[in-house]
Design an enzyme around this catalytic site. Structure first.
Site, PDB file in Angstrom:
ATOM      1  N   LYS A  91       1.000   3.645 -11.171  1.00 38.62           N
ATOM      2  CA  LYS A  91      -0.266   2.972 -10.849  1.00 38.62           C
ATOM      3  C   LYS A  91      -0.793   2.140 -12.031  1.00 38.62           C
ATOM      4  O   LYS A  91      -1.386   1.073 -11.832  1.00 38.62           O
ATOM      5  CB  LYS A  91      -1.302   4.000 -10.382  1.00 38.62           C
ATOM      6  CG  LYS A  91      -0.907   4.719  -9.072  1.00 38.62           C
ATOM      7  CD  LYS A  91      -0.695   3.759  -7.899  1.00 38.62           C
ATOM      8  CE  LYS A  91      -0.464   4.482  -6.580  1.00 38.62           C
ATOM      9  NZ  LYS A  91      -0.287   3.568  -5.440  1.00 38.62           N
TER      10      LYS A  91
ATOM     11  N   ASN B 247       0.800  -1.236   0.000  1.00 39.45           N
ATOM     12  CA  ASN B 247       0.000   0.000   0.000  1.00 39.45           C
ATOM     13  C   ASN B 247       0.831   1.284   0.000  1.00 39.45           C
ATOM     14  O   ASN B 247       0.351   2.318  -0.436  1.00 39.45           O
ATOM     15  CB  ASN B 247      -0.921  -0.030   1.233  1.00 39.45           C
ATOM     16  CG  ASN B 247      -1.555   1.322   1.497  1.00 39.45           C
ATOM     17  OD1 ASN B 247      -2.480   1.733   0.788  1.00 39.45           O
ATOM     18  ND2 ASN B 247      -1.052   2.045   2.497  1.00 39.45           N
TER      19      ASN B 247
ATOM     20  N   TYR C  24       3.342   9.516 -11.154  1.00 44.94           N
ATOM     21  CA  TYR C  24       2.369   8.844 -10.275  1.00 44.94           C
ATOM     22  C   TYR C  24       1.438   7.907 -11.050  1.00 44.94           C
ATOM     23  O   TYR C  24       1.404   6.697 -10.762  1.00 44.94           O
ATOM     24  CB  TYR C  24       1.601   9.893  -9.459  1.00 44.94           C
ATOM     25  CG  TYR C  24       0.633   9.294  -8.470  1.00 44.94           C
ATOM     26  CD1 TYR C  24       1.083   8.666  -7.312  1.00 44.94           C
ATOM     27  CD2 TYR C  24      -0.736   9.321  -8.703  1.00 44.94           C
ATOM     28  CE1 TYR C  24       0.189   8.093  -6.411  1.00 44.94           C
ATOM     29  CE2 TYR C  24      -1.633   8.761  -7.811  1.00 44.94           C
ATOM     30  CZ  TYR C  24      -1.170   8.151  -6.666  1.00 44.94           C
ATOM     31  OH  TYR C  24      -2.055   7.583  -5.787  1.00 44.94           O
TER      32      TYR C  24
HETATM   33  P1  NAD Z   1      -0.392   8.808   3.214  1.00 41.08           P
HETATM   34  O1  NAD Z   1       0.631   9.784   2.745  1.00 41.08           O
HETATM   35  O2  NAD Z   1      -1.393   9.209   4.240  1.00 41.08           O
HETATM   36  O3  NAD Z   1       0.354   7.462   3.729  1.00 41.08           O
HETATM   37  C1  NAD Z   1       1.403   6.900   2.969  1.00 41.08           C
HETATM   38  C2  NAD Z   1       2.020   5.733   3.707  1.00 41.08           C
HETATM   39  O4  NAD Z   1       3.106   5.253   2.904  1.00 41.08           O
HETATM   40  C3  NAD Z   1       2.596   6.110   5.071  1.00 41.08           C
HETATM   41  O5  NAD Z   1       2.394   5.034   5.972  1.00 41.08           O
HETATM   42  C4  NAD Z   1       4.094   6.251   4.780  1.00 41.08           C
HETATM   43  O6  NAD Z   1       4.893   5.914   5.909  1.00 41.08           O
HETATM   44  C5  NAD Z   1       4.299   5.266   3.659  1.00 41.08           C
HETATM   45  N1  NAD Z   1       5.427   5.699   2.817  1.00 41.08           N
HETATM   46  C6  NAD Z   1       5.522   6.860   2.129  1.00 41.08           C
HETATM   47  N2  NAD Z   1       6.731   6.932   1.523  1.00 41.08           N
HETATM   48  C7  NAD Z   1       7.390   5.793   1.846  1.00 41.08           C
HETATM   49  C8  NAD Z   1       8.672   5.277   1.543  1.00 41.08           C
HETATM   50  N3  NAD Z   1       9.541   5.950   0.802  1.00 41.08           N
HETATM   51  N4  NAD Z   1       9.020   4.075   2.050  1.00 41.08           N
HETATM   52  C9  NAD Z   1       8.180   3.391   2.819  1.00 41.08           C
HETATM   53  N5  NAD Z   1       6.933   3.814   3.154  1.00 41.08           N
HETATM   54  C10 NAD Z   1       6.554   5.001   2.662  1.00 41.08           C
HETATM   55  O7  NAD Z   1      -1.075   8.290   1.878  1.00 41.08           O
HETATM   56  P2  NAD Z   1      -2.511   7.632   1.589  1.00 41.08           P
HETATM   57  O8  NAD Z   1      -3.338   8.693   0.985  1.00 41.08           O
HETATM   58  O9  NAD Z   1      -3.006   6.841   2.730  1.00 41.08           O
HETATM   59  O10 NAD Z   1      -2.069   6.644   0.388  1.00 41.08           O
HETATM   60  C11 NAD Z   1      -1.897   5.249   0.560  1.00 41.08           C
HETATM   61  C12 NAD Z   1      -1.932   4.613  -0.801  1.00 41.08           C
HETATM   62  O11 NAD Z   1      -3.171   4.939  -1.430  1.00 41.08           O
HETATM   63  C13 NAD Z   1      -0.837   5.105  -1.756  1.00 41.08           C
HETATM   64  O12 NAD Z   1      -0.368   4.009  -2.524  1.00 41.08           O
HETATM   65  C14 NAD Z   1      -1.560   6.100  -2.630  1.00 41.08           C
HETATM   66  O13 NAD Z   1      -0.957   6.219  -3.892  1.00 41.08           O
HETATM   67  C15 NAD Z   1      -2.938   5.475  -2.718  1.00 41.08           C
HETATM   68  N6  NAD Z   1      -4.019   6.390  -3.061  1.00 41.08           N
HETATM   69  C16 NAD Z   1      -4.386   7.421  -2.247  1.00 41.08           C
HETATM   70  C17 NAD Z   1      -5.426   8.259  -2.633  1.00 41.08           C
HETATM   71  C18 NAD Z   1      -5.890   9.404  -1.764  1.00 41.08           C
HETATM   72  O14 NAD Z   1      -6.713  10.224  -2.224  1.00 41.08           O
HETATM   73  N7  NAD Z   1      -5.447   9.529  -0.539  1.00 41.08           N
HETATM   74  C19 NAD Z   1      -6.102   8.034  -3.839  1.00 41.08           C
HETATM   75  C20 NAD Z   1      -5.691   6.975  -4.648  1.00 41.08           C
HETATM   76  C21 NAD Z   1      -4.651   6.136  -4.249  1.00 41.08           C
END
Ligand code: NAD
Length: 246
Positions: free
Chosen positions: A158, A89, A154
């Site tokens: 994906k 994730n 990005y």
């Molecule tokens: P967030 O920034 O709240 O959390 C990201 C997590 O990834 C954190 O736990 C962080 O520690 C970890 N992380 C970040 N960089 C890292 C690295 N270099 N090495 C190891 N761990 C790392 O993000 P989120 O919004 O919860 O996103 C989680 C996933 O969902 C991601 O893959 C993101 O692309 C995807 N996503 C999010 C959204 C959104 O709107 N929030 C939409 C579509 C997809």
């Protein structure tokens, strides 16, 4: 309790969507190893999960390093005896225009959003095959279907996550390993919560359900796919985006 007795790893489990997955899995009976990018954020997440006692453990491996991801899986197996569910994730976003995109930033997003997923799939599958099966879940995004108008690294990662997911479902099916992805739309994590109200309203307006998603709503899709309710579902990319079209 859909995941009673199961053992899961959730990368990027310290906040946002990952933390919601961790809590949902714990509430459904699983033991969970979560990862974060820094020890301090892992410690903070663990301090929010003390009610779950020994059923949760936090680590911070470099997910771009195959040896460290293999060690993460080994540590989960050592602590809880097996690995049933691997959730890849962790991810970062990008906004730069192509004209200004630094090659090292493109390398970085490939490492964090894609190579980490490959490493997680490989390390998990190596343990799951001799166990007789398992479930791998990858976090994609709605932009994996449409692209986005800046930050091309990005959506590139994906789209690739979807390709890896569908390919590995075909390769690993015979080993009883199901591989699926969840593609969230705009979800209320720290990033979205920090936006001004009018910006959130503008983002929400074209979404048919009229609002952004909650991390728990995305986590419920992971729960379904991780559970035996999805025993004949593999190679899917499940959108959880309120029917958003960007
Ligand atoms: P967030 O920034 O709240 O959390 C990201 C997590 O990834 C954190 O736990 C962080 O520690 C970890 N992380 C970040 N960089 C890292 C690295 N270099 N090495 C190891 N761990 C790392 O993000 P989120 O919004 O919860 O996103 C989680 C996933 O969902 C991601 O893959 C993101 O692309 C995807 N996503 C999010 C959204 C959104 O709107 N929030 C939409 C579509 C997809």
């Amino acid at each position: 309790m859909l995941l009673e007795g199961k053992v899961a790893i959730v990368t990027g489990g310290t906040r946002g969507i990952g933390m919601a997955i961790v809590k949902t899995f714990l509430d459904n009976g699983a033991s969970v190893v979560l990862t974060g990018s820094r020890q301090a954020t892992v410690d903070k997440a663990m301090s929010e999960l003390t009610a779950y006692g020994d059923r949760v453990m936090g680590l911070c491996p470099d997910l771009g390093d195959a040896a460290q991801v293999a060690d993460l899986v080994d540590q989960a197996v050592k602590k809880y005896g097996k690995l049933d569910i691997m959730v890849n994730n962790a991810g970062i976003s990008a906004r730069d225009s192509l004209y200004d995109y630094a090659p090292e930033d493109f390398d970085k997003i490939l490492d964090v959003n894609l190579k980490s997923v490959f490493n997680g799939c490989q390390a998990a599958a190596r343990v799951m095959k001799p166990q007789g099966g398992g479930v791998i879940l990858n976090t994609s995004s709605m932009v994996s279907l449409y692209g986005q108008p800046s930050g091309c690294g990005y959506p590139t990662t994906k789209f690739a996550v979807n390709g890896l997911t569908r390919s590995l479902a075909r390769e690993l099916g015979r080993d009883h390993i199901r591989v699926n992805a969840v593609a969230p739309g705009v979800t209320r994590t720290d990033m979205v919560a920090a936006l001004p109200k009018d910006v959130v309203e503008r983002i929400s307006a074209p979404i048919p359900l009229g609002r952004v998603g909650e991390p728990e709503e995305v986590a419920n899709a992971f729960l379904f796919l991780a559970s035996d309710l999805a025993s004949y579902v593999t190679g899917e990319v499940l959108s959880v985006d309120g029917a958003a079209m960007t």
